[in-house]
Design a protein around this motif. Structure first.
Motif, PDB file in Angstrom:
ATOM      1  N   UNK A 155       5.580   4.950  17.912  1.00 27.09           N
ATOM      2  CA  UNK A 155       5.579   6.382  18.214  1.00 27.09           C
ATOM      3  C   UNK A 155       4.180   6.917  18.508  1.00 27.09           C
ATOM      4  N   UNK A 156       3.118   6.242  17.979  1.00 24.50           N
ATOM      5  CA  UNK A 156       1.755   6.766  18.131  1.00 24.50           C
ATOM      6  C   UNK A 156       0.897   5.943  19.092  1.00 24.50           C
ATOM      7  N   UNK A 157       1.516   4.996  19.797  1.00 23.47           N
ATOM      8  CA  UNK A 157       0.743   4.158  20.724  1.00 23.47           C
ATOM      9  C   UNK A 157       0.005   5.023  21.731  1.00 23.47           C
ATOM     10  N   UNK A 158      -1.305   4.772  21.879  1.00 21.43           N
ATOM     11  CA  UNK A 158      -2.137   5.623  22.728  1.00 21.43           C
ATOM     12  C   UNK A 158      -2.090   5.228  24.200  1.00 21.43           C
ATOM     13  N   UNK A 159      -1.542   4.045  24.487  1.00 24.90           N
ATOM     14  CA  UNK A 159      -1.452   3.596  25.874  1.00 24.90           C
ATOM     15  C   UNK A 159      -0.253   2.683  26.003  1.00 24.90           C
ATOM     16  N   UNK A 160       0.112   2.395  27.239  1.00 29.27           N
ATOM     17  CA  UNK A 160       1.244   1.506  27.474  1.00 29.27           C
ATOM     18  C   UNK A 160       0.946   0.106  26.954  1.00 29.27           C
ATOM     19  N   UNK A 161      -0.320  -0.343  27.091  1.00 28.99           N
ATOM     20  CA  UNK A 161      -0.694  -1.662  26.578  1.00 28.99           C
ATOM     21  C   UNK A 161      -0.511  -1.736  25.066  1.00 28.99           C
ATOM     22  N   UNK A 186      10.497   3.890  21.521  1.00 27.60           N
ATOM     23  CA  UNK A 186       9.761   3.353  22.670  1.00 27.60           C
ATOM     24  C   UNK A 186      10.009   4.193  23.909  1.00 27.60           C
ATOM     25  N   UNK A 187      11.271   4.511  24.166  1.00 25.70           N
ATOM     26  CA  UNK A 187      11.610   5.327  25.338  1.00 25.70           C
ATOM     27  C   UNK A 187      10.894   6.670  25.271  1.00 25.70           C
ATOM     28  N   UNK A 188      10.924   7.301  24.099  1.00 28.13           N
ATOM     29  CA  UNK A 188      10.291   8.608  23.941  1.00 28.13           C
ATOM     30  C   UNK A 188       8.783   8.518  24.199  1.00 28.13           C
ATOM     31  N   UNK A 189       8.168   7.461  23.639  1.00 32.84           N
ATOM     32  CA  UNK A 189       6.716   7.342  23.819  1.00 32.84           C
ATOM     33  C   UNK A 189       6.365   7.010  25.263  1.00 32.84           C
ATOM     34  N   UNK A 190       7.170   6.186  25.922  1.00 27.90           N
ATOM     35  CA  UNK A 190       6.931   5.880  27.333  1.00 27.90           C
ATOM     36  C   UNK A 190       6.995   7.158  28.166  1.00 27.90           C
ATOM     37  N   UNK A 226       3.222  -1.960  24.288  1.00 31.61           N
ATOM     38  CA  UNK A 226       3.742  -3.317  24.519  1.00 31.61           C
ATOM     39  C   UNK A 226       3.347  -4.228  23.354  1.00 31.61           C
ATOM     40  N   UNK A 227       2.112  -4.116  22.892  1.00 31.41           N
ATOM     41  CA  UNK A 227       1.637  -4.942  21.775  1.00 31.41           C
ATOM     42  C   UNK A 227       2.385  -4.612  20.491  1.00 31.41           C
ATOM     43  N   UNK A 228       2.641  -3.324  20.251  1.00 31.88           N
ATOM     44  CA  UNK A 228       3.321  -2.908  19.023  1.00 31.88           C
ATOM     45  C   UNK A 228       4.734  -3.479  18.958  1.00 31.88           C
ATOM     46  N   UNK A 229       5.372  -3.602  20.118  1.00 35.72           N
ATOM     47  CA  UNK A 229       6.747  -4.095  20.146  1.00 35.72           C
ATOM     48  C   UNK A 229       6.835  -5.613  19.947  1.00 35.72           C
ATOM     49  N   UNK A 251      10.888   4.080  34.402  1.00 36.53           N
ATOM     50  CA  UNK A 251      11.660   2.831  34.487  1.00 36.53           C
ATOM     51  C   UNK A 251      10.744   1.616  34.572  1.00 36.53           C
ATOM     52  N   UNK A 252       9.682   1.715  35.349  1.00 35.53           N
ATOM     53  CA  UNK A 252       8.750   0.594  35.487  1.00 35.53           C
ATOM     54  C   UNK A 252       8.005   0.335  34.183  1.00 35.53           C
ATOM     55  N   UNK A 253       7.637   1.403  33.487  1.00 34.02           N
ATOM     56  CA  UNK A 253       6.935   1.242  32.209  1.00 34.02           C
ATOM     57  C   UNK A 253       7.861   0.615  31.160  1.00 34.02           C
ATOM     58  N   UNK A 254       9.124   1.006  31.150  1.00 32.52           N
ATOM     59  CA  UNK A 254      10.074   0.407  30.215  1.00 32.52           C
ATOM     60  C   UNK A 254      10.265  -1.075  30.515  1.00 32.52           C
ATOM     61  N   UNK A 255      10.208  -1.431  31.784  1.00 35.15           N
ATOM     62  CA  UNK A 255      10.297  -2.836  32.164  1.00 35.15           C
ATOM     63  C   UNK A 255       9.137  -3.622  31.535  1.00 35.15           C
ATOM     64  N   UNK A 256       7.946  -3.058  31.538  1.00 36.17           N
ATOM     65  CA  UNK A 256       6.792  -3.707  30.911  1.00 36.17           C
ATOM     66  C   UNK A 256       6.981  -3.842  29.409  1.00 36.17           C
ATOM     67  N   UNK A 257       7.737  -2.929  28.819  1.00 34.16           N
ATOM     68  CA  UNK A 257       7.953  -2.943  27.366  1.00 34.16           C
ATOM     69  C   UNK A 257       9.080  -3.874  26.946  1.00 34.16           C
ATOM     70  N   UNK A 258       9.657  -4.590  27.898  1.00 25.60           N
ATOM     71  CA  UNK A 258      10.694  -5.558  27.543  1.00 25.60           C
ATOM     72  C   UNK A 258      12.099  -5.147  27.869  1.00 25.60           C
ATOM     73  N   UNK A 259      12.288  -4.036  28.602  1.00 23.64           N
ATOM     74  CA  UNK A 259      13.610  -3.612  29.035  1.00 23.64           C
ATOM     75  C   UNK A 259      13.724  -3.881  30.535  1.00 23.64           C
ATOM     76  N   UNK A 260      14.304  -4.993  30.948  1.00 20.55           N
ATOM     77  CA  UNK A 260      14.349  -5.329  32.375  1.00 20.55           C
ATOM     78  C   UNK A 260      15.035  -4.243  33.199  1.00 20.55           C
TER      79      UNK A 260
END
Length: 629
Positions: free
Chosen positions: A294-300, A337-341, A303-306, A403-412
């Motif tokens: 919920x507090x991730x400061x960037x997309x990277x 994750x969706x909310x933070x993205x 992704x690491x938190x997940x 959608x593209x950011x969620x793909x990076x987070x592991x949701x194809x």
């Protein structure tokens, strides 16, 4: 039986549940007192006109067909028993004739135990008695316990989240009246070395809570520490009963972003459980992981938190969490994750200036996600006085970025384009209402496919009430259209459980390695999901989660309570096998999928899986009868 025959029976018992869990002397008793009977193909083994049942039967070889006529509103029923299955339990326990005709499908061998010996074993063996009373559900618990022990060994942990909060409370809770000053409350907290003070009324009912987190905020604001604590406390604290399991407290903390739950008996304060108490039970910290997402400061960072989610599921299995608990946690993490993205994308891109609600479909909409999941989402927006088309064009770029950011987070990305970046799924309230109206009014193949996806939607981010209002409107449309429900029920019967006539399971050859597998998601879970959806739409029930749907249907007396339990238990076991396969694939570094080679299952897993698929057949039979299909 002679010694050689008894040894053969003992070996069989040791290889089949629940007999493998009996004490050796109880297996020996069974082996010495049973008799072997062989039946020719087509021969009747047991039927109602034979009178009160005199023997317990254990299938040692071959297949037995059971035919049970006139079972309530479901009409007749046929099922198959194989090696390791037993019958006729209900008739034996009820001291009556069976209501089922049992016939040898092919050459059958049974081990029979006379009633007097069955009753003695029933009395002396708790494991056998538990199986006789609860049937497959007792075996399912044994499977889950085996998984739990195996995962616990790999983690070096024997602790569990499957315990009541009463067992976690270490000392008397610290409490005070609302009139006590903040300074004195903090002094008492310091003396007791605790991080919270529960504010109670004269009847010891919690009315608020004050924590060190609140104290830091007061100091930062230079507030008066002589003020009564009642004026600065957090009112209406999260209260759970002492019988609530620790896992539920973890979920509450994660959902509410809190660090303490108040424990009550009735309405009276009896304790406090902190996140530190719960963390001691966890190898991987659920609440911490939620907070990191919920507090991730960037997309990277996100992704690491997940990256710890797979290990989290290992830990939850070890701690005794059930399938529904694990899927709830996964769904919560995915929602976060969706909310933070969305928040990160809105911060990076030009804000479209339009309020919108992010909607989840499919397994996320049902809160049933596992580690293998793609995107099924949409946008609901309010154009206000602006042109709807123009508003949509402003929203589509940000939807594509999300959608593209969620793909990076592991949701194809969804191969069927069921995503918010699709203009057909970025709609205003009026457009969504019209889209659902078309689906309900015209049962084309395309609309039937859409209904299996879209009718399980849930708002995840934005104006949640706006999304829930749309869901209520859609439910009213569907429940009032009998032709649509009839067609939807017929469509739900198109996916048959993979039970074979001549083999245990119907499998399909995988062209990649020539192994025959069955799809646990499509063939195993879908019959339960589709059946529960249709029955709930007919009953006007808003729930979207499949186990909760069965529970609500039982409460509304749309199905019997024992049916709801059997369907829920069977759904949970198929989901458990699916998640176990995902964990095995992940540990081996293999691509995760939902296909299972049933030959890899042990005899007990095969037996329970067959029973789960039989329950799926019974659910589909209920749809056939109810909708005259």
């Amino acid at each position: 039986m002679d010694a050689d025959a008894a040894a053969s029976v003992r070996a069989f018992l040791e290889a089949h549940a629940p007999f493998d869990g009996l004490l050796p002397r109880h297996r020996q008793y069974f082996a010495e007192h049973c008799e072997q009977r062989d039946y020719a193909p087509g021969e009747v083994i047991l039927e109602p006109r034979m009178g009160r049942v005199s023997h317990f039967h254990l299938v040692a070889a071959g297949r037995v067909r059971g035919e049970r006529p006139d079972i309530g509103d479901d009409g007749s029923e046929a099922f198959e028993l194989g090696e390791g299955d037993t019958f006729p339990m209900a008739a034996l326990l009820g001291e009556r004739a069976t209501r089922t005709v049992y016939r040898a499908e092919d050459a059958v061998r049974c081990y029979r135990l006379a009633r007097e010996h069955f009753e003695r074993l029933f009395t002396e063996s708790p494991a056998f008695r538990d199986y006789c009373i609860r049937g497959v559900s007792s075996l399912l618990e044994q499977v889950q316990q085996d998984i739990q022990r195996g995962a616990a060994r790999s983690l070096g942990s024997e602790s569990t989240l499957d315990m009541p909060l009463a067992r976690l409370m270490r000392a008397e809770p610290l409490s005070c009246p609302p009139e006590l000053s903040v300074r004195e409350a903090v002094e008492r907290m310091h003396a007791r070395k605790v991080g919270s003070m529960v504010v109670v009324d004269e009847a010891q009912r919690p009315v608020g809570i004050f924590t060190l987190h609140d104290l830091r905020a007061l100091i930062a604001a230079r507030a008066d520490l002589e003020a009564p604590i009642g004026s600065v406390m957090t009112p209406r604290p999260c209260c759970l009963s002492a019988e609530t399991y620790a896992f539920e407290a973890v979920v509450e903390m994660a959902q509410r972003h809190i660090r303490h739950v108040v424990v009550t008996e009735g309405e009276r304060l009896v304790g406090v459980v902190s996140e530190r108490d719960l963390f001691a039970l966890q190898r991987i910290n659920v609440v911490h992981l939620m907070r990191a997402v919920a507090r991730a400061e960037s997309l990277d960072r996100l992704v690491a938190a997940r990256g710890d989610i797979s290990r989290l599921i290992d830990g939850m299995m070890a701690h005794g969490a059930g399938v529904e608990q694990m899927t709830r946690i996964i769904t919560l993490l995915n929602d976060r994750t969706v909310s933070r993205v969305i928040e990160l994308c809105l911060a990076e891109e030009d804000d479209p200036g339009v309020p919108f609600t992010w909607i989840a479909f499919g397994s996320e909409g049902r809160s049933e996600q596992t580690l293998v999941t793609d995107q099924d989402n949409a946008i609901l927006f309010d154009p206000g006085s602006e042109d709807t088309v123009a508003v949509r064009q402003r929203l589509l770029p940000i939807a594509r970025r999300i959608n593209e950011a969620l793909d990076r987070c592991g949701f194809p990305l969804c191969k069927g384009n069921i995503m918010a970046s699709n203009p057909r799924l970025c709609l205003s309230f009026a457009e969504w209402e019209e889209a659902f109206r078309r689906i309900v009014a015209s049962a084309t193949p395309e609309h039937l496919l859409d209904s299996t996806i879209y009718f399980d939607f849930r708002p995840v981010w934005g104006d949640i009430a706006f999304g829930e209002h749309l869901h209520q409107r859609v439910l009213a449309m569907a429940s009032g259209n009998s032709l649509f429900l009839h067609t939807l029920a017929g469509n739900a019967l198109s996916v048959k459980p993979p039970l074979g006539v001549f083999r245990d399971f119907v499998t399909e050859r995988d062209p990649k390695d020539d192994v025959h597998r069955l799809d646990l998601k499509i063939r195993g879970l879908t019959p339960f999901v589709d059946g529960a959806r249709v029955l709930c739409l007919q009953a006007g029930i808003e729930e979207t989660n499949t186990p909760e749907r069965f529970a609500r249907l039982a409460e509304a007396e749309a199905i019997r309570g024992e049916e709801a339990e059997a369907f829920t238990r069977s759904f949970a076991f198929v989901q458990l096998l699916r998640m176990r396969e995902h964990q095995r694939q992940a540990a081996a570094g293999l691509p995760m999928h939902n296909r299972l080679d049933p030959e890899t299952l042990n005899p007990m897993d095969r037996r329970i899986l067959k029973e789960a698929f039989r329950q799926a057949r019974r659910l589909q039979r209920k749809l056939e009868i109810r909708f005259h299909l």
